[in-house]
Scaffold this active site. Structure first.
Site, PDB file in Angstrom:
ATOM      1  CB  VAL A  77      -0.923   0.013   1.243  1.00  8.73           C
ATOM      2  CG1 VAL A  77      -1.784   1.267   1.239  1.00  8.73           C
ATOM      3  CG2 VAL A  77      -1.783  -1.236   1.278  1.00  8.73           C
ATOM      4  CD  GLU A 383     -13.695   2.265 -10.507  1.00 11.95           C
ATOM      5  OE1 GLU A 383     -13.592   2.824  -9.398  1.00 11.95           O
ATOM      6  OE2 GLU A 383     -13.175   2.721 -11.540  1.00 11.95           O
ATOM      7  CG  HIS A 545     -49.269  -4.229   6.678  1.00  4.76           C
ATOM      8  ND1 HIS A 545     -49.119  -3.073   5.947  1.00  4.76           N
ATOM      9  CD2 HIS A 545     -50.061  -3.918   7.739  1.00  4.76           C
ATOM     10  CE1 HIS A 545     -49.809  -2.105   6.523  1.00  4.76           C
ATOM     11  NE2 HIS A 545     -50.383  -2.592   7.616  1.00  4.76           N
TER      12      HIS A 545
HETATM   13  P1  FAD Z   1      -8.340  -3.059  -4.320  1.00  7.12           P
HETATM   14  O1  FAD Z   1      -9.266  -3.600  -3.299  1.00  7.12           O
HETATM   15  O2  FAD Z   1      -8.182  -1.597  -4.369  1.00  7.12           O
HETATM   16  O3  FAD Z   1      -6.929  -3.756  -4.055  1.00  7.12           O
HETATM   17  C1  FAD Z   1      -5.774  -3.431  -4.792  1.00  7.12           C
HETATM   18  C2  FAD Z   1      -4.544  -3.719  -3.941  1.00  7.12           C
HETATM   19  O4  FAD Z   1      -3.377  -3.694  -4.772  1.00  7.12           O
HETATM   20  C3  FAD Z   1      -4.313  -2.677  -2.849  1.00  7.12           C
HETATM   21  O5  FAD Z   1      -3.961  -3.290  -1.633  1.00  7.12           O
HETATM   22  C4  FAD Z   1      -3.138  -1.867  -3.408  1.00  7.12           C
HETATM   23  O6  FAD Z   1      -2.409  -1.209  -2.406  1.00  7.12           O
HETATM   24  C5  FAD Z   1      -2.361  -2.962  -4.105  1.00  7.12           C
HETATM   25  N1  FAD Z   1      -1.381  -2.494  -5.102  1.00  7.12           N
HETATM   26  C6  FAD Z   1      -1.537  -1.507  -6.009  1.00  7.12           C
HETATM   27  N2  FAD Z   1      -0.440  -1.378  -6.756  1.00  7.12           N
HETATM   28  C7  FAD Z   1       0.439  -2.325  -6.322  1.00  7.12           C
HETATM   29  C8  FAD Z   1       1.766  -2.695  -6.694  1.00  7.12           C
HETATM   30  N3  FAD Z   1       2.415  -2.096  -7.695  1.00  7.12           N
HETATM   31  N4  FAD Z   1       2.370  -3.703  -6.013  1.00  7.12           N
HETATM   32  C9  FAD Z   1       1.735  -4.334  -5.001  1.00  7.12           C
HETATM   33  N5  FAD Z   1       0.476  -4.025  -4.601  1.00  7.12           N
HETATM   34  C10 FAD Z   1      -0.162  -3.032  -5.259  1.00  7.12           C
HETATM   35  N6  FAD Z   1     -17.747  -1.476  -3.261  1.00  7.12           N
HETATM   36  C11 FAD Z   1     -18.889  -2.147  -2.936  1.00  7.12           C
HETATM   37  O7  FAD Z   1     -19.157  -3.185  -3.521  1.00  7.12           O
HETATM   38  N7  FAD Z   1     -19.734  -1.684  -1.960  1.00  7.12           N
HETATM   39  C12 FAD Z   1     -19.468  -0.564  -1.260  1.00  7.12           C
HETATM   40  O8  FAD Z   1     -20.250  -0.172  -0.387  1.00  7.12           O
HETATM   41  C13 FAD Z   1     -18.270   0.157  -1.561  1.00  7.12           C
HETATM   42  N8  FAD Z   1     -17.943   1.253  -0.861  1.00  7.12           N
HETATM   43  C14 FAD Z   1     -16.764   1.901  -1.123  1.00  7.12           C
HETATM   44  C15 FAD Z   1     -16.438   3.014  -0.359  1.00  7.12           C
HETATM   45  C16 FAD Z   1     -15.265   3.694  -0.602  1.00  7.12           C
HETATM   46  C17 FAD Z   1     -14.927   4.893   0.254  1.00  7.12           C
HETATM   47  C18 FAD Z   1     -14.391   3.253  -1.638  1.00  7.12           C
HETATM   48  C19 FAD Z   1     -13.099   3.978  -1.902  1.00  7.12           C
HETATM   49  C20 FAD Z   1     -14.694   2.130  -2.393  1.00  7.12           C
HETATM   50  C21 FAD Z   1     -15.886   1.447  -2.143  1.00  7.12           C
HETATM   51  N9  FAD Z   1     -16.254   0.324  -2.885  1.00  7.12           N
HETATM   52  C22 FAD Z   1     -17.424  -0.348  -2.594  1.00  7.12           C
HETATM   53  C23 FAD Z   1     -15.430  -0.144  -4.032  1.00  7.12           C
HETATM   54  C24 FAD Z   1     -14.571  -1.361  -3.662  1.00  7.12           C
HETATM   55  O9  FAD Z   1     -13.837  -1.080  -2.505  1.00  7.12           O
HETATM   56  C25 FAD Z   1     -13.649  -1.676  -4.830  1.00  7.12           C
HETATM   57  O10 FAD Z   1     -14.426  -1.845  -5.994  1.00  7.12           O
HETATM   58  C26 FAD Z   1     -12.845  -2.961  -4.600  1.00  7.12           C
HETATM   59  O11 FAD Z   1     -12.071  -2.854  -3.436  1.00  7.12           O
HETATM   60  C27 FAD Z   1     -11.933  -3.224  -5.811  1.00  7.12           C
HETATM   61  O12 FAD Z   1     -11.132  -4.351  -5.567  1.00  7.12           O
HETATM   62  P2  FAD Z   1      -9.767  -4.577  -6.362  1.00  7.12           P
HETATM   63  O13 FAD Z   1      -9.331  -5.953  -6.018  1.00  7.12           O
HETATM   64  O14 FAD Z   1      -9.937  -4.226  -7.784  1.00  7.12           O
HETATM   65  O15 FAD Z   1      -8.737  -3.504  -5.790  1.00  7.12           O
END
Ligand code: FAD
Length: 572
Positions: A77, A383, A545
């Site tokens: 992170v 997303e 209801h």
């Molecule tokens: P992420 O969960 O973002 O994980 C990516 C990981 O890769 C992170 O740990 C990052 O640090 C790591 N990383 C990045 N680059 C590198 C690198 N070069 N080397 C090693 N590690 C790296 N979704 C819902 O379904 N319901 C909700 O209510 C909801 N609420 C949200 C509220 C907020 C405030 C936010 C910001 C998002 C919310 N989301 C919600 C969206 C949801 O969190 C994301 O869609 C989801 O986490 C995406 O998952 P991901 O695996 O794509 O990426």
């Protein structure tokens, strides 16, 4: 597809190891799990290297490991602009869905006791804005839970997964090599991916470059959930759901809160304009103003001084106002630029910066895949955490097909709605979601306006009702400023007219603003995804209801009729 493993059957390492904790290597910020889960250095090779340990990356790594592959899961992170970092698990667990839902819960509890409690002999509760301790209690409760979830995600990765707490800094550009360079504390290693690389790096909040002082003085959703002092008077910038949700819980916790939007909040075909307006009206009743202003400069005389914000109004005039906190909810950007992926032949979408993938999640470079928030799929998948996890399931199935039938459907839906609005649009829009503002807004499918644009107004029939919830009417709730509390519930069912028989109209969108709309929508979305007609969904079913959701089985007024759709009186 030019994939990593083709053909049927289980390939790779067929022996399944029990689901126990994996290897934890390297450092990384936030929660330090290394003492609890010490492990050897990053492996030199793996069948698959997954970059990013968030919702999608963890699911994919565990899934592939369960199918017998050796997986290296690389996660790190990068600190936010304000230096906030967090533990394993990605956005959802640490700085997304989970902490925001818990803050929403804290604010709802307080709001309900303050607004309705006195009528039932409870409350009121003190403003959190008046007590540093109260804010820190909420932060501590949320962070304790977040840390326990983060810990259990790390502890429960599959035994075939090597968890590498390092940053992926490069992907080998050579066509016949698939290796990933990882770096931690000045040391770097190379992990050779025998079969493929999966990009699951998610995204991070984006603060606009053109606003002087924004990056220095502004915070984002990455910072708010662990802020070590009460935010005080806050400006939330942007009309995204993230900005509105944060404004909602801050107002509910007693902070003076304004949302700055350039045009409309909650834009896009998935959201219904009238419901978005209802969300704004109810935010106001709970103490959060929504203003059409744009910050153009942020200045501050010292770390504890107020932030002076120059605001441009819609008529072009400017004013200045001071805030204790300015939070940017102005969208998110993928974290994909620093890996040399372009040299490796991976192509990006110019406007979003996301990695372009085909419908099998493969990038333009053979053997490199992408999923979750960092990937732009042909359906422009939203997303959301369940989307990233489902993509991970599908990708794992494509890489290692499972013969024994526990395969997940490769598409989110395949209903009659797809025939009406196109498969790609349907696959994206039929994913249900909820905006967790003080009064929630749950939705699935098209908003009324988008449906009319797409199908023509003559082909769309929208059933509508607005009413006051029993939650509010008995207690004679008033709004935050003492004025009359607005009607709390708005239900809309958007149908394709098809033929003359109203009962046969296919539901293509369903929208509900009301208490616990997220819970309600999960069930209703099932019916809509099954291709329900107005008759199936509403006319055949009896209500429960006295719930708010029973309104859905009792809708008869259409927007076309011009009749008054506000329900007066009644027992719910
Ligand atoms: P992420 O969960 O973002 O994980 C990516 C990981 O890769 C992170 O740990 C990052 O640090 C790591 N990383 C990045 N680059 C590198 C690198 N070069 N080397 C090693 N590690 C790296 N979704 C819902 O379904 N319901 C909700 O209510 C909801 N609420 C949200 C509220 C907020 C405030 C936010 C910001 C998002 C919310 N989301 C919600 C969206 C949801 O969190 C994301 O869609 C989801 O986490 C995406 O998952 P991901 O695996 O794509 O990426």
């Amino acid at each position: 597809m030019a994939g990593i493993v083709r053909g049927g059957g289980l390939v790779g390492h067929a022996v399944r190891k029990p689901l126990t904790r994996g290897l934890l290597t390297g450092g990384g910020g936030g929660l330090d799990l290394s003492a609890a889960l010490a492990g050897p250095a990053a492996p030199k090779t793996a069948d698959v290297v997954v970059i990013g340990g968030g919702s999608g990356g963890i699911a994919c790594a565990n899934n592939l490991a369960e199918r017998g592959l050796e997986v290296a899961l690389v996660d790190h992170v990068r600190p936010s602009t304000q230096g906030t970092t967090y533990g394993f698990g990605g956005t959802c667990v640490n700085v997304g869905c989970i902490p925001k839902y818990l803050f929403h819960r804290a604010a709802s509890l307080r709001d309900e006791v303050n607004m309705d409690g006195p009528a039932f002999g409870l409350g009121p509760t003190p403003r959190l804005a008046d007590s540093k301790d109260a804010w820190s209690t909420v932060v501590q409760t949320v962070q304790n839970h977040v840390r326990s979830l983060s810990f259990s995600y790390a502890a429960n990765v599959h035994a075939n997964v090597s968890l590498v707490r390092s940053r992926a800094v490069g992907v080998d550009p050579e066509p016949d090599s698939r290796s990933v360079e990882v770096a931690n504390a000045g040391k770097s290693n190379r992990i050779e991916a025998r079969q493929g690389v999966i990009l699951a790096m998610g995204g991070r909040p984006h603060i606009p470059d053109h606003i002087p002082g924004a990056k220095t003085h502004g915070i984002t959703s990455d910072d708010i959930f662990s802020l070590n002092k009460p935010p005080g008077k806050t400006l939330c910038v942007g009309g995204s759901y993230v900005s509105l949700e944060i404004a909602g819980f801050l107002a509910g916790l007693g902070f003076d809160t304004t949302v700055a939007v350039r045009s409309r909040p909650l834009r896009g075909a998935a959201f219904d304009v009238q419901c978005a307006d209802k969300v704004v009206e109810l935010l106001g009743a709970h103490g959060a103003r929504v203003a059409q202003v744009e910050p153009i400069r942020l200045e501050r005389d010292g770390p504890d001084a107020p932030i002076r914000v120059s605001l441009r109004h819609s008529d072009g005039s400017t004013t200045e106002e001071s805030f204790d906190t300015v939070l940017f909810g102005t969208g998110r950007a993928p974290e994909v630029t620093d890996l040399g992926l372009d040299k490796a032949g991976v192509t990006f979408d110019q406007s979003s910066g996301k990695v372009l993938v085909d419908d099998r999640f493969e990038t333009s470079r053979e053997g490199i895949f992408a999923l979750g928030d960092c990937a732009l799929t042909p359906i422009d998948a939203p997303e959301l955490t369940p989307v990233a996890i489902r993509q991970a399931d599908v990708l794992a199935d494509l890489i290692v097909p499972v013969a024994n039938g526990d395969r997940k459907p490769a598409r989110f839906l395949d209903t009659a709605v797809a025939e009406l609005i196109g498969r790609e649009r349907a696959a994206s829009l039929m994913v249900p979601s909820t905006v967790f503002t003080p009064i929630e807004y749950g939705r699935v499918g098209l908003g009324e306006d988008a449906a009319c644009d797409l199908l023509g107004p003559d082909n769309v029939e929208t059933y509508i009702m607005e009413w006051q919830s029993l939650h509010v009417s008995a207690s004679h709730r008033t709004a935050h400023d003492g004025s009359e509390y607005p009607r709390q519930c708005l239900a809309k069912v958007v149908c394709h007219r098809g033929g003359d028989d109203p009962a046969q109209q296919r539901v293509i969108g369903l929208h509900f603003v009301g208490p616990a709309a997220g819970e309600t929508m999960q069930g209703l979305a099932l019916a809509v995804n099954l291709g329900a007609t107005k008759e199936d969904l509403f006319d055949r079913v009896l209500g429960i209801h006295p719930t708010n959701a029973e309104a859905f089985v009792d809708l008869s007024i259409t927007t076309r009729s011009g009749q008054d759709y506000v329900q007066q009186g009644g027992c719910a």
